[in-house]
Design a protein around this motif. Sequence first.
Motif, PDB file in Angstrom:
ATOM      1  N   ASP A 210       0.836  -1.122   0.171  1.00  0.00           N
ATOM      2  CA  ASP A 210      -0.200  -0.153   0.461  1.00  0.00           C
ATOM      3  C   ASP A 210       0.922   1.394  -0.145  1.00  0.00           C
ATOM      4  O   ASP A 210       0.310   2.091  -0.470  1.00  0.00           O
ATOM      5  CB  ASP A 210      -0.799  -0.232   1.198  1.00  0.00           C
ATOM      6  N   ASP A 211       1.631   1.053   0.978  1.00  0.00           N
ATOM      7  CA  ASP A 211       2.017   2.320   0.731  1.00  0.00           C
ATOM      8  C   ASP A 211       3.336   2.759  -0.197  1.00  0.00           C
ATOM      9  O   ASP A 211       4.061   4.114  -1.124  1.00  0.00           O
ATOM     10  CB  ASP A 211       4.253   2.570   1.825  1.00  0.00           C
ATOM     11  N   LEU A 212       4.183   1.838  -1.140  1.00  0.00           N
ATOM     12  CA  LEU A 212       4.534   1.146  -2.560  1.00  0.00           C
ATOM     13  C   LEU A 212       3.725   1.951  -3.525  1.00  0.00           C
ATOM     14  O   LEU A 212       3.846   3.062  -4.565  1.00  0.00           O
ATOM     15  CB  LEU A 212       5.055   0.254  -2.778  1.00  0.00           C
ATOM     16  N   PHE A 213       2.169   2.071  -3.504  1.00  0.00           N
ATOM     17  CA  PHE A 213       0.967   2.062  -4.246  1.00  0.00           C
ATOM     18  C   PHE A 213       1.170   3.733  -4.412  1.00  0.00           C
ATOM     19  O   PHE A 213       0.884   4.241  -5.515  1.00  0.00           O
ATOM     20  CB  PHE A 213      -0.143   0.873  -4.059  1.00  0.00           C
ATOM     21  N   LYS A 214       1.423   4.529  -2.968  1.00  0.00           N
ATOM     22  CA  LYS A 214       1.209   5.700  -3.003  1.00  0.00           C
ATOM     23  C   LYS A 214       2.318   6.227  -3.534  1.00  0.00           C
ATOM     24  O   LYS A 214       2.426   7.683  -4.020  1.00  0.00           O
ATOM     25  CB  LYS A 214       0.994   6.110  -1.000  1.00  0.00           C
ATOM     26  N   THR A 215       3.319   5.295  -3.286  1.00  0.00           N
ATOM     27  CA  THR A 215       4.454   6.382  -3.803  1.00  0.00           C
ATOM     28  C   THR A 215       4.753   6.103  -5.463  1.00  0.00           C
ATOM     29  O   THR A 215       4.912   7.428  -6.186  1.00  0.00           O
ATOM     30  CB  THR A 215       5.657   5.750  -3.251  1.00  0.00           C
ATOM     31  N   TYR A 216       3.631   5.501  -5.845  1.00  0.00           N
ATOM     32  CA  TYR A 216       4.080   5.487  -7.677  1.00  0.00           C
ATOM     33  C   TYR A 216       2.936   5.928  -8.283  1.00  0.00           C
ATOM     34  O   TYR A 216       2.884   6.906  -9.070  1.00  0.00           O
ATOM     35  CB  TYR A 216       3.421   3.531  -8.166  1.00  0.00           C
ATOM     36  N   THR A 217       1.841   6.511  -7.381  1.00  0.00           N
ATOM     37  CA  THR A 217       0.558   7.463  -7.915  1.00  0.00           C
ATOM     38  C   THR A 217       0.885   8.716  -7.056  1.00  0.00           C
ATOM     39  O   THR A 217       0.655   9.806  -8.412  1.00  0.00           O
ATOM     40  CB  THR A 217      -0.590   6.910  -7.033  1.00  0.00           C
ATOM     41  N   ASP A 218       1.847   9.165  -6.730  1.00  0.00           N
ATOM     42  CA  ASP A 218       2.358  10.233  -6.120  1.00  0.00           C
ATOM     43  C   ASP A 218       3.370  10.931  -7.434  1.00  0.00           C
ATOM     44  O   ASP A 218       3.836  11.920  -7.472  1.00  0.00           O
ATOM     45  CB  ASP A 218       3.152  10.522  -4.824  1.00  0.00           C
ATOM     46  N   SER A 219       3.567   9.757  -8.208  1.00  0.00           N
ATOM     47  CA  SER A 219       5.060  10.416  -9.112  1.00  0.00           C
ATOM     48  C   SER A 219       4.535  10.173 -10.375  1.00  0.00           C
ATOM     49  O   SER A 219       4.697  10.421 -11.040  1.00  0.00           O
ATOM     50  CB  SER A 219       5.854   9.140  -9.083  1.00  0.00           C
ATOM     51  N   THR A 220       3.564  10.372 -10.673  1.00  0.00           N
ATOM     52  CA  THR A 220       2.580  10.418 -11.565  1.00  0.00           C
ATOM     53  C   THR A 220       1.140  11.251 -12.479  1.00  0.00           C
ATOM     54  O   THR A 220       0.135  10.309 -11.220  1.00  0.00           O
ATOM     55  CB  THR A 220       2.590   9.138 -12.754  1.00  0.00           C
ATOM     56  N   ASP A 221       0.333  12.017 -13.165  1.00  0.00           N
ATOM     57  CA  ASP A 221      -0.633  12.358 -13.649  1.00  0.00           C
ATOM     58  C   ASP A 221      -1.684  11.170 -13.926  1.00  0.00           C
ATOM     59  O   ASP A 221      -2.937  11.479 -13.721  1.00  0.00           O
ATOM     60  CB  ASP A 221      -0.662  12.948 -14.145  1.00  0.00           C
ATOM     61  N   GLY A 222      -0.520   9.858 -13.974  1.00  0.00           N
ATOM     62  CA  GLY A 222      -1.773   8.261 -15.072  1.00  0.00           C
ATOM     63  C   GLY A 222      -2.100   7.453 -13.596  1.00  0.00           C
ATOM     64  O   GLY A 222      -2.506   7.426 -12.672  1.00  0.00           O
ATOM     65  N   LEU A 223      -2.686   6.376 -14.399  1.00  0.00           N
ATOM     66  CA  LEU A 223      -3.207   5.518 -13.525  1.00  0.00           C
ATOM     67  C   LEU A 223      -2.407   4.640 -13.531  1.00  0.00           C
ATOM     68  O   LEU A 223      -1.676   4.256 -13.999  1.00  0.00           O
ATOM     69  CB  LEU A 223      -4.283   4.285 -14.852  1.00  0.00           C
TER      70      LEU A 223
END
Length: 301
Positions: A198-211
């Motif tokens: 879950d933390d890693l997912f947030k790192t990913y979404t914080d780094s792009t405007d994409g899905l």
Amino acid sequence: MQKHDVYLYGMTLVTTMHLLKGDFPEADEYREIRESHVFPGGETGSCSIVLASLGCSVKVDGNHQGRKTTELLQKHLVERFEVDMTRVYDDPTFDGVEDMVIIAGHTRNGFGAFGAYYSDSVKRWNAPVREDIANADVVGLDPFFMEQSELVARICHELRKKYVTIDCRPETVMHQYCEVNIVSGEFLRRTYPDQNVDDLFKTYTDSTDGLVIFTFGSREIMYGRKNEPIRRITPYKVKVESTLGAGDSFKAGAIYGVFKKMPDEEIVKFAAATAATVCSRFPLALNPPTLNRIAEVMNQA
């Protein structure tokens, strides 16, 4: 220059595939081979078959082909599925890229020489051509070709072309500019073995405007965007013949969803149903998914 629905940049190869009877054997055990085939493979090769079967016009570029691969890819991708491979370089001094996969139910084991391929001082892949990207509606991008893959992302960003990629780290340009990044559980386990998902997912979404989409085989799919809660869906259930090509077809389904301007939830559901359809039949090249079959899988849920 001819326009295409989809431009794919990445790995296209020839795969020898063996489907076993029963489970994968332990060491020193024996298993019968149920079926064997030699067909196009690789993330881009398989993806191109799926998209062509769904009615898209497809152009591919990426790695060079050679003595052992060109004829088979011409026969299946170009002649059967009308994939445009005119940009792909045929190197008469090179065998081409091949692998072998042994499949048993939900398990598959791949064998190849990719370490040697990437360690060779000769880089046997093309640089992307800007006009090919400009003349496509949507792009599929494999991250395997270093600065050339990054260049595809930069060109897409400059031209405002949406692209779908896979297994990119969150700090990369390819992730930053993407419309969709599909990250497999295998990649997450190998790259971030000790991090909370879950933390890693947030790192990913914080780094792009994409899905961002995290897949885990038959387990729950995670998806979402920046500043949104994590959303989850359960993959569609089918009788599995082979998981070979599941990830590639999930990517193809997501590309199709972006091409058709589907909302996020529909993209994920369509991609999951595309992958499930591929898992229910073997081999992919003889049984590619159709829109009707994908709709059947989605409606049976």
